[in-house]
Design a protein around this motif. Structure first.
Motif, PDB file in Angstrom:
ATOM      1  N   PHE A 158       0.827  -1.198   0.000  1.00  0.00           N
ATOM      2  CA  PHE A 158       0.000   0.000   0.000  1.00  0.00           C
ATOM      3  C   PHE A 158       0.869   1.258   0.000  1.00  0.00           C
ATOM      4  O   PHE A 158       0.622   2.215  -0.755  1.00  0.00           O
ATOM      5  N   ALA A 159       1.907   1.255   0.835  1.00  0.00           N
ATOM      6  CA  ALA A 159       2.811   2.407   0.903  1.00  0.00           C
ATOM      7  C   ALA A 159       3.465   2.663  -0.450  1.00  0.00           C
ATOM      8  O   ALA A 159       3.572   3.812  -0.908  1.00  0.00           O
ATOM      9  N   SER A 160       3.891   1.618  -1.121  1.00  0.00           N
ATOM     10  CA  SER A 160       4.535   1.757  -2.426  1.00  0.00           C
ATOM     11  C   SER A 160       3.556   2.270  -3.477  1.00  0.00           C
ATOM     12  O   SER A 160       3.914   3.097  -4.330  1.00  0.00           O
ATOM     13  N   SER A 161       2.310   1.819  -3.412  1.00  0.00           N
ATOM     14  CA  SER A 161       1.296   2.222  -4.387  1.00  0.00           C
ATOM     15  C   SER A 161       0.997   3.712  -4.304  1.00  0.00           C
ATOM     16  O   SER A 161       0.994   4.423  -5.314  1.00  0.00           O
ATOM     17  N   ILE A 162       0.728   4.212  -3.097  1.00  0.00           N
ATOM     18  CA  ILE A 162       0.392   5.635  -2.980  1.00  0.00           C
ATOM     19  C   ILE A 162       1.616   6.509  -3.251  1.00  0.00           C
ATOM     20  O   ILE A 162       1.490   7.627  -3.764  1.00  0.00           O
ATOM     21  N   ALA A 163       2.811   6.000  -2.940  1.00  0.00           N
ATOM     22  CA  ALA A 163       4.033   6.756  -3.227  1.00  0.00           C
ATOM     23  C   ALA A 163       4.217   6.925  -4.735  1.00  0.00           C
ATOM     24  O   ALA A 163       4.596   8.006  -5.212  1.00  0.00           O
ATOM     25  N   HIS A 164       3.940   5.876  -5.496  1.00  0.00           N
ATOM     26  CA  HIS A 164       4.084   5.939  -6.955  1.00  0.00           C
ATOM     27  C   HIS A 164       3.073   6.914  -7.549  1.00  0.00           C
ATOM     28  O   HIS A 164       3.414   7.740  -8.413  1.00  0.00           O
ATOM     29  N   GLN A 165       1.820   6.838  -7.111  1.00  0.00           N
ATOM     30  CA  GLN A 165       0.789   7.744  -7.600  1.00  0.00           C
ATOM     31  C   GLN A 165       1.145   9.199  -7.256  1.00  0.00           C
ATOM     32  O   GLN A 165       0.960  10.106  -8.079  1.00  0.00           O
ATOM     33  N   ALA A 166       1.657   9.409  -6.068  1.00  0.00           N
ATOM     34  CA  ALA A 166       2.022  10.754  -5.629  1.00  0.00           C
ATOM     35  C   ALA A 166       3.159  11.327  -6.466  1.00  0.00           C
ATOM     36  O   ALA A 166       3.155  12.507  -6.833  1.00  0.00           O
ATOM     37  N   GLN A 167       4.132  10.496  -6.776  1.00  0.00           N
ATOM     38  CA  GLN A 167       5.277  10.955  -7.565  1.00  0.00           C
ATOM     39  C   GLN A 167       4.836  11.413  -8.956  1.00  0.00           C
ATOM     40  O   GLN A 167       5.268  12.473  -9.440  1.00  0.00           O
ATOM     41  N   GLN A 168       3.965  10.646  -9.589  1.00  0.00           N
ATOM     42  CA  GLN A 168       3.473  11.017 -10.916  1.00  0.00           C
ATOM     43  C   GLN A 168       2.682  12.326 -10.866  1.00  0.00           C
ATOM     44  O   GLN A 168       2.840  13.201 -11.722  1.00  0.00           O
ATOM     45  N   THR A 169       1.838  12.466  -9.853  1.00  0.00           N
ATOM     46  CA  THR A 169       1.036  13.679  -9.707  1.00  0.00           C
ATOM     47  C   THR A 169       1.917  14.898  -9.500  1.00  0.00           C
ATOM     48  O   THR A 169       1.709  15.947 -10.124  1.00  0.00           O
ATOM     49  N   ALA A 170       2.903  14.780  -8.628  1.00  0.00           N
ATOM     50  CA  ALA A 170       3.791  15.914  -8.336  1.00  0.00           C
ATOM     51  C   ALA A 170       4.574  16.342  -9.565  1.00  0.00           C
ATOM     52  O   ALA A 170       4.757  17.538  -9.819  1.00  0.00           O
ATOM     53  N   GLN A 171       5.033  15.383 -10.352  1.00  0.00           N
ATOM     54  CA  GLN A 171       5.786  15.711 -11.561  1.00  0.00           C
ATOM     55  C   GLN A 171       4.916  16.420 -12.589  1.00  0.00           C
ATOM     56  O   GLN A 171       5.397  17.301 -13.319  1.00  0.00           O
ATOM     57  N   ASP A 172       3.642  16.069 -12.635  1.00  0.00           N
ATOM     58  CA  ASP A 172       2.735  16.681 -13.609  1.00  0.00           C
ATOM     59  C   ASP A 172       2.299  18.082 -13.196  1.00  0.00           C
ATOM     60  O   ASP A 172       2.170  18.968 -14.044  1.00  0.00           O
ATOM     61  N   VAL A 173       2.058  18.287 -11.911  1.00  0.00           N
ATOM     62  CA  VAL A 173       1.407  19.516 -11.443  1.00  0.00           C
ATOM     63  C   VAL A 173       2.386  20.595 -10.997  1.00  0.00           C
ATOM     64  O   VAL A 173       2.151  21.788 -11.211  1.00  0.00           O
ATOM     65  N   TYR A 174       3.506  20.200 -10.392  1.00  0.00           N
ATOM     66  CA  TYR A 174       4.349  21.178  -9.706  1.00  0.00           C
ATOM     67  C   TYR A 174       5.706  21.425 -10.373  1.00  0.00           C
ATOM     68  O   TYR A 174       6.623  21.932  -9.735  1.00  0.00           O
TER      69      TYR A 174
END
Length: 534
Positions: free
Chosen positions: A483-499
């Protein structure tokens, strides 16, 4: 330019009508030319019409064109000029042996369209060239020499326009060095001792004692601002001092709001002063989150001034090597296999480091790294001492890393990142840094943090100040690595796209150009952020 084009258009219309209608008056040749030349002109009628109406279309666009209603204007101009061409052809049909020539009408239509589009292309090229040459010169203001979150954001903004900007600081320190290292011209106009100790919670008595020092600095800013097109206040104190100074210098001002204007962050008096200065002095307010914007409006700030632009981040091509992370753990005294939580930021009560240490009591196998120091006030330094005392109860599982210029290795070393502010935070820079590092992040469900994280998709949200919820979230990440790895991966993609910093810099540059009057409203309005709705 438009005035000259309109005069030229009038001359072309009068001259063209005379040349076209003169043969209908009885003399069917261009009598002012030799007979043979006149015959050649008749043979080249199609190309003459094409060229003449091309010049007419180009001149008409320069005289009356506007990119705001371009399609409608092109149709109107083309229709009017083509109608004029048809009328002339009908008038010329009265010449013996001359019938209406449809080819001439088509020549005029094609020439007109080509002329309009050529004129538009030339105009766009000229606008872009002028925009590049005449970039607005900006005087940035910041109150501190320390490197906090607001200063890191300003470092990126100023570095992108180092050729035509300058940063004026009220204190010297490592921030000046960082600016100069990236080629930004910097000056320090030191704020007097009485004024420099005025913080967000200051009362009336302390503020009154600081007035002479503030006025002296204000006059220095007035003098400096006259050499620039725009003043950009990056902090609350720089707005309160720099806002009136920009007014006196006759320069527009942009205020970058990095704070939530509310109790717990500002005293009532400071809230009123800040909003009054923003409403009266600022031409635009850049808020770093919707929460920041809403708090500004709730305190009486003008909604039409406000544009939301989140903080931007550099996305490194490479992360920290395994060997470097191993060495860092060893230097901090963390066992190589220990599950480790990172909390980064200034040591201050509202940041909530004490909440993490309390939660750590229920997560016995975990270690915590506190990255940051007490930066500004005696209250912060007293809080830091309390944290050290609280950490002693945890048997060496808390590691104080202090202030570090290079923070990426600490994020890469950690297994999870925690943001535990007890008050709503305006943005939450460390949250995005944790996301970019590919780490699962736990954050307080308040302020800008709740906008960055989508609960159980890109991170976990907990109630501010609730050590029990934080402990449960830590245990969930520790015990469920998938679970920790899954949300970390999703977060990384989101941060790269938005910020990404490039997109954020473009939005801020659009605001600067709009406020300074150097923007091109007809050609670049699509990239200028819309004002926030109330």
């Amino acid at each position: 330019m438009k005035r000259f084009a309109r005069i030229l258009l009038l001359v072309l219309l009068v001259g063209g009508l005379w040349l076209a209608l003169k043969p209908t008056l009885g003399k069917h040749r261009f009598t002012f030319l030799p007979f043979r030349w006149s015959e050649y002109i008749d043979l080249m009628d199609f190309w003459l019409n094409f060229g003449a109406f091309g010049i007419l279309g180009a001149t008409a666009w320069l005289a009356f064109g506007s990119f705001a209603k371009a399609f409608r204007l092109i149709l109107l101009m083309t229709g009017f000029i083509t109608l004029l061409n048809v009328i002339l052809e009908l008038a010329q049909s009265s010449i013996p042996g001359r019938a209406v020539d449809i080819a001439d009408v088509w020549a005029g239509l094609l020439g007109c369209v080509l002329g309009i589009f050529s004129s538009m292309a030339l105009q766009l090229w000229s606008i872009r060239k002028k925009a590049d040459v005449t970039a607005p010169q900006v005087l940035f203001l910041d109150q501190t020499g320390r490197l906090g979150g607001a200063e890191l954001m300003l470092l990126d903004i100023a570095a992108a326009r180092a050729a035509d900007s300058e940063v004026l600081l009220f204190q010297d320190g490592e921030f000046r060095t960082a600016l100069e290292n990236v080629g930004v011209k910097t000056r320090v106009c030191t704020l007097g001792e009485e004024a420099s100790v005025v913080d967000k919670q200051a009362g009336l008595k302390r503020i009154l004692r600081s007035i002479p020092s503030i006025l002296e600095l204000m006059l220095q800013i007035v003098q400096a601002a006259r050499s620039f097109d725009l003043v950009y206040a990056n902090t609350a104190k720089s707005l309160v001092i720099g806002g009136p100074a920009a007014r006196l210098a006759g320069r527009p001002l942009v205020f970058h709001l990095h704070d939530i204007i509310a109790d717990g962050h500002f005293s009532t008096l400071n809230q009123q002063a800040l909003v009054l200065c923003a409403n009266f002095c600022a031409s635009s307010v850049i808020a770093n989150s919707e929460a920041t914007k809403e708090a500004f409006i709730a305190c009486g700030g003008r909604a039409e001034l406000c544009t939301v632009v989140p903080n931007g981040f550099h996305i490194p091509a490479q992360r920290t090597s395994a060997e470097t992370m191993k060495s860092l753990r060893a230097s901090l005294g963390i066992p190589s296999a220990a599950w480790t939580v990172l909390m980064a930021g200034r040591l201050a009560h509202w940041k909530g480091q004490h909440v993490l240490l309390e939660a750590l009591k229920s997560v016995p196998a975990a270690h915590a790294v506190l990255l940051g120091d007490a930066l500004f006030t005696d209250e912060d330094r007293q809080y830091a001492r309390q944290l050290h005392a609280q950490a002693e109860e945890l048997g060496g599982r808390v590691h104080f890393a202090g202030f570090q210029k290079e923070t990426m290795p600490y994020f890469d070393m950690a297994d999870a990142v925690v943001h535990a502010s007890v008050y709503p935070e305006p943005f939450g820079r460390v949250i995005v840094e944790g996301m970019l590092a590919g780490k699962p992040v736990i954050a307080s469900r308040a302020g800008g943090a709740a906008e960055i994280i989508q609960h159980e998709h890109t991170g976990l949200l907990v109630s501010p100040g609730n050590a029990t919820e934080l402990a449960d979230a830590l245990l969930r990440l520790q015990n469920n690595s998938a679970f920790a790895s899954s949300i970390a991966h999703q977060a990384q993609q989101t941060a790269q796209d938005v910020y990404a910093i490039s997109a954020v810099q473009e939005k801020i540059e659009s605001v600067i150009r709009q406020v300074s009057g150097r923007h091109q409203p007809e050609s670049t309005s699509s990239i200028i952020p819309s004002p926030c709705a109330a």
